[in-house]
Design a protein around this motif. Structure first.
Motif, short mmCIF file in Angstrom:
data_model
loop_
_atom_site.label_atom_id
_atom_site.label_comp_id
_atom_site.label_asym_id
_atom_site.label_seq_id
_atom_site.Cartn_x
_atom_site.Cartn_y
_atom_site.Cartn_z
N ASP A 1 0.83 -1.21 0.00
CA ASP A 1 0.00 0.00 0.00
C ASP A 1 0.86 1.26 0.00
N ILE A 2 1.95 1.21 0.77
CA ILE A 2 2.87 2.35 0.81
C ILE A 2 3.55 2.51 -0.54
N LEU A 3 4.00 1.39 -1.09
CA LEU A 3 4.73 1.42 -2.36
C LEU A 3 3.85 1.90 -3.51
N GLU A 4 2.57 1.58 -3.45
CA GLU A 4 1.65 1.99 -4.52
C GLU A 4 1.49 3.51 -4.60
N GLU A 5 1.81 4.18 -3.51
CA GLU A 5 1.73 5.64 -3.50
C GLU A 5 2.98 6.29 -4.11
N LYS A 6 3.94 5.45 -4.51
CA LYS A 6 5.22 5.97 -5.00
C LYS A 6 5.07 6.98 -6.15
N PRO A 7 4.18 6.73 -7.13
CA PRO A 7 4.03 7.71 -8.23
C PRO A 7 3.54 9.07 -7.74
N HIS A 8 2.99 9.08 -6.51
CA HIS A 8 2.40 10.31 -6.00
C HIS A 8 3.23 10.93 -4.87
N VAL A 9 4.41 10.34 -4.64
CA VAL A 9 5.33 10.90 -3.64
C VAL A 9 6.47 11.57 -4.39
N LEU A 10 6.83 12.77 -3.95
CA LEU A 10 7.81 13.58 -4.66
C LEU A 10 9.21 13.38 -4.08
N SER A 11 10.17 14.08 -4.62
CA SER A 11 11.53 14.01 -4.10
C SER A 11 11.56 14.59 -2.69
N ASP A 12 12.62 14.28 -1.93
CA ASP A 12 12.73 14.80 -0.57
C ASP A 12 12.61 16.31 -0.54
N LYS A 13 13.27 16.96 -1.49
CA LYS A 13 13.25 18.43 -1.53
C LYS A 13 11.84 18.94 -1.77
N GLU A 14 11.14 18.31 -2.73
CA GLU A 14 9.78 18.75 -3.06
C GLU A 14 8.82 18.47 -1.89
N GLU A 15 9.01 17.30 -1.25
CA GLU A 15 8.16 16.96 -0.10
C GLU A 15 8.34 17.97 1.03
N LYS A 16 9.59 18.40 1.24
CA LYS A 16 9.86 19.39 2.29
C LYS A 16 9.18 20.72 1.97
N ILE A 17 9.18 21.07 0.68
CA ILE A 17 8.52 22.32 0.28
C ILE A 17 7.01 22.22 0.55
N LEU A 18 6.40 21.08 0.15
CA LEU A 18 4.96 20.91 0.38
C LEU A 18 4.65 20.90 1.87
N ALA A 19 5.51 20.24 2.66
CA ALA A 19 5.30 20.20 4.10
C ALA A 19 5.39 21.60 4.71
N SER A 20 6.31 22.39 4.19
CA SER A 20 6.52 23.73 4.74
C SER A 20 5.36 24.68 4.46
N VAL A 21 4.57 24.38 3.40
CA VAL A 21 3.44 25.26 3.09
C VAL A 21 2.11 24.69 3.56
N SER A 22 2.14 23.55 4.27
CA SER A 22 0.89 22.89 4.66
C SER A 22 0.03 23.79 5.54
N ASN A 23 0.67 24.54 6.45
CA ASN A 23 -0.10 25.45 7.30
C ASN A 23 -0.77 26.54 6.47
N CYS A 24 -0.05 27.02 5.44
CA CYS A 24 -0.63 28.05 4.56
C CYS A 24 -1.84 27.50 3.82
N LEU A 25 -1.75 26.23 3.40
CA LEU A 25 -2.85 25.63 2.64
C LEU A 25 -4.09 25.40 3.51
#
Length: 601
Positions: A144-168
Motif C-alpha cells: 500500500d505504501i509502495l503503490e503511492e510511489k508515483p504520488h510521492v515527490l523528491s525529498d526536496k519537493e516533499e519538504k517544500i509541500l510540508a513547509s506550506v501545509s499550514n498556509c494551505l
C-alpha cells in the motif's frame, strides 16, 4: 414547587452504569509506568533508520513498531476516556495533554519509515518478503505504501509541500474563525414572543419550530447574515478547492476526485454512481415534499418548512434497561454469537450510560487494539437515545470482531466502511420498533424519523456531493467562480432536488457557505455509500439466509485486510453498482407509502 433534578457528580453515578476503564489501567500510576516505558522504547525505533533494505531488520522494525504503537494507543485511549468522564478534572486534562504531546513526538520518530519503503522497487520488496519468514503478514501494508510511489515527490519537493501545509489550511481556518467567532446573527422572536439571540448552534432548534413565523425569521436572518459575507466566503471556499487541486496535480493525480478516492482503491464510478442514481430517482423526493406540504396544511411549502416535524413527537420513556432489551430483540436476526457479544459488552462495562457533571456531550465508540470497546452515551430515556445505543454498539461490535480477527496493522476499518455496521444496527432497531408499535401516533412518528434519516443522509448529502463535483471540475477547467456563480449552482441544485412543489427561497442560495465538510474535499459522499451499504445488509439479514448473516459477520471481521470495495463485495454488497443505493431509495418509497396508508386509516 416542582423539584429540579440536579445533575449528578461522577462519583454519585452507580458503577454498573459506568464504563470499566480500570480494565486498561487499574490506576493512574500504572498508566504513568507505561508512559515512561513508551518514552524509553519508542526512540529505539530510530536505530533502524537507514537499515530497512535488510529483510531481517525490516521484520524486526515492523514487530517493534506494532508493539510500541499498541502501547502508545493504550496510553492515549485511557487518557481521553478518563478526560471525557469529567472534563473539569485537571488531573486527566494533564495526562491527556501529556500523551497528545508525546504522540506528536512518536510520529516524528517513525517519520523515516515511509520514505525508506519508497526506495524499494516492487521486485525488491517481493524478493525481501519471500526470503524472510514473517514478512508475508506485512505484504499488503508495505505494498500500500509502495503503490503511492508515483504520488510521492523528491525529498526536496516533499519538504517544500510540508513547509506550506499550514498556509494551505488558511482557507478553512479563516472560514472557521469567521463563522464561529466573528459572525453575529442578531435576534428573532421565539414561540413566546420574546427576543432571543440567534446563533449557529440554536438555529437547528428554531428551524424546527411549529411556529412558522419563528422558523421563517430564523431562516432569513441566518442566511442574510451569511450573504453579507458572501464574497469573503466565496474566496475561502474556492481557495480551499484550488489548494486541493494544486496538491492533486503536484502529486500526479489526473483529478482532485482521483486523489481523494484512489488511495483506498475506490473506483471513480462509485462517486458518479451516487450522483447519477439519486438524480434518476428524485421523483420520490418530490413526492415526499408534496406529502409534507399536505401534512403541514400549507398553501406553499418553502425551504424553511423542511425541518419542522411532519408528525408531532409523542412522549417516549424508554429506560436504559428497556433499551438494552429492545436492542437484543431487534438484533436477534444477527444470531446468538452477535447477541452474546452484545450482552457481554453491556454486562462487562463497555458502556458509560448517563450524563454527569463535566461529562463530554454526545455519543461515540472508542477503544484500543488490546482493550475492550468503550461506548460513551448521555442517556435520557428518549427513543433517539435507545437508537443511539444500537448505533454505537454497532461500531463497538464491529471493532470487537475486527480486532479479534485481524493483526494490529489490519484491525482498523477505513471511513468508507466505518458507518456501515452502526447504521445496519440502527435500521434493524427502527424496523423492530415500527413493526411492533401499537400506538398509532408513535408509529407514525417512527416512520417519519426513518424517512427524515434517509432524506437528510442520502438525498441531502448527495446534493452536497454534486455541488462539490461541479465546483471542483469548473475550477480544474480554469473557470473563475465568484459568489454569484456558487449561489446559482446551489440554487439550481435545490430546485432540481426538491422539485416543483418547493418554493426555493433565494436565501438558501447561501447555504453552501456554512457547510464545514466542503473544506474536506469529497468527504460527504461516504455518508451516502455507508447508508446504502447498511441498508443492503439490513435487507439481507432480515430476508436472507444464515449464510447471508455469516457473510455480514465476515465483513465485520475484515478490518482493512482488503480494500473497502472488495470487503463489501465479498459480503454481498457491490458498491461499484447502483443497486445498494437503488434499494435504499426503494425503502424510502415504501416507508412513504406506509406513512400515507397509516394517515388514511
Amino acid at each position: 414547587m416542582e423539584r429540579v433534578e440536579k445533575l449528578k457528580k461522577r462519583s454519585e453515578v452507580e458503577s454498573k452504569y459506568k464504563w470499566n476503564v480500570e480494565k486498561m489501567y487499574e490506576s493512574d500510576e500504572k498508566w504513568e509506568e507505561d508512559f515512561q516505558k513508551a518514552k524509553k522504547l519508542c526512540p529505539e525505533l530510530l536505530n533502524y533508520k537507514g537499515k530497512l533494505k535488510n529483510g531481517e531488520v525490516l521484520l524486526e522494525y515492523l514487530n517493534k513498531f506494532v508493539d510500541t504503537s499498541i502501547l502508545v494507543e493504550n496510553l492515549y485511549v485511557y487518557a481521553h476516556l478518563r478526560n471525557d468522564e469529567d472534563q473539569t478534572n485537571s488531573r486527566y486534562q494533564s495526562i491527556l495533554d501529556k500523551i497528545k504531546s508525546y504522540y506528536s513526538e512518536f510520529s516524528s520518530i517513525i517519520s523515516f519509515f515511509v520514505p525508506e519503503i519508497l526506495t524499494f522497487s516492487k521486485e525488491e520488496l517481493d524478493e525481501v518478503i519471500k526470503k524472510v519468514d514473517g514478512l508475508e503478514l506485512y505484504r499488503k501494508f508495505l505494498e500500500d505504501i509502495l503503490e503511492e510511489k508515483p504520488h510521492v515527490l523528491s525529498d526536496k519537493e516533499e519538504k517544500i509541500l510540508a513547509s506550506v501545509s499550514n498556509c494551505l489550511d488558511a482557507p478553512y481556518n479563516t472560514f472557521s474563525m469567521l463563522t464561529n467567532a466573528d459572525m453575529v446573527f442578531g435576534t428573532i422572536k421565539d414561540e413566546d414572543g420574546k427576543d432571543v439571540e440567534l446563533t449557529a448552534g440554536n438555529y437547528s432548534v428554531y428551524i424546527k419550530s411549529k411556529n412558522r413565523d419563528v422558523r421563517k425569521s430564523a431562516f432569513k436572518l441566518l442566511f442574510e447574515t451569511y450573504g453579507k459575507f458572501k464574497n469573503t466566503l466565496a474566496s475561502t471556499y474556492t481557495a480551499a478547492n484550488k489548494n486541493f487541486i494544486f496538491m492533486s496535480k503536484s502529486r500526479n493525480y489526473k483529478s482532485a476526485l482521483e486523489s481523494s478516492l484512489k488511495p483506498n482503491k475506490i473506483p471513480l464510478e462509485v462517486y458518479h454512481n451516487v450522483v447519477d442514481t439519486v438524480n434518476k430517482n428524485l421523483s420520490v423526493l418530490h413526492k415526499y415534499v408534496a406529502l409534507k406540504k399536505k401534512l403541514l396544511k400549507l398553501d406553499e411549502i418553502h425551504m424553511y418548512d423542511l425541518y419542522v416535524p411532519n408528525i408531532d413527537a409523542p412522549k417516549f420513556n424508554i429506560s436504559y434497561n428497556e433499551a438494552v432489551d429492545l436492542c437484543v430483540e431487534a438484533l436477534n436476526p444477527l444470531g446468538k454469537e452477535y447477541l452474546d457479544i452484545f450482552r457481554s459488552g453491556i454486562k462487562n462495562g463497555w458502556v458509560d450510560v448517563y450524563e454527569n457533571k463535566g461529562k463530554r456531550s454526545g455519543a461515540y465508540s472508542s477503544g484500543s487494539y488490546t482493550s475492550m470497546p468503550y461506548v460513551l452515551l448521555n442517556y435520557s430515556n428518549q427513543v433517539n437515545d435507545a437508537s443511539t445505543l444500537a448505533h454505537e454498539m454497532g461500531h463497538s461490535i464491529h471493532s470487537y470482531y475486527s480486532r479479534s480477527n485481524q493483526p494490529y496493522i489490519y484491525s482498523d476499518y477505513v471511513l468508507f466502511c466505518a458507518e456501515v455496521a452502526s447504521i445496519t444496527n440502527e435500521c434493524l432497531f427502527m424496523n423492530y420498533l415500527i413493526s411492533n408499535e401499537k400506538d398509532k401516533m408513535k408509529k407514525l412518528y417512527l416512520i417519519n424519523e426513518e424517512l427524515e434519516s434517509i432524506r437528510t443522509t442520502v438525498f441531502r448529502q448527495t446534493m452536497f456531493a454534486e455541488f462539490e463535483l461541479i465546483t471542483h471540475e469548473k475550477i480544474e477547467n480554469g473557470e473563475s467562480l465568484v459568489s454569484e456563480d456558487l449561489c446559482k449552482i446551489y440554487h439550481d441544485l435545490n430546485q432540481k432536488y426538491f422539485g416543483p412543489e418547493m418554493i426555493v427561497d433565494e436565501e438558501i442560495d447561501m447555504e453552501w457557505a456554512r457547510i464545514p465538510h466542503f473544506y474536506s474535499d469529497f468527504y460527504v459522499y461516504q455518508y451516502v455509500t455507508g447508508f446504502a451499504a447498511a441498508n443492503s445488509f439490513y435487507s439481507m439479514i432480515l430476508n436472507g439466509t444464515e449464510k447471508d448473516v455469516e457473510r455480514y459477520k465476515d465483513f465485520l471481521k475484515a478490518g482493512c485486510s482488503d480494500y473497502p470495495i472488495n470487503i463489501l463485495k465479498k459480503a454481498g454488497v457491490d458498491m461499484a453498482t447502483p443497486k445498494p443505493l437503488e434499494d435504499t431509495i426503494e425503502r424510502f418509497e415504501k416507508l412513504l407509502e406506509e406513512l400515507e396508508k397509516e394517515i388514511q386509516d
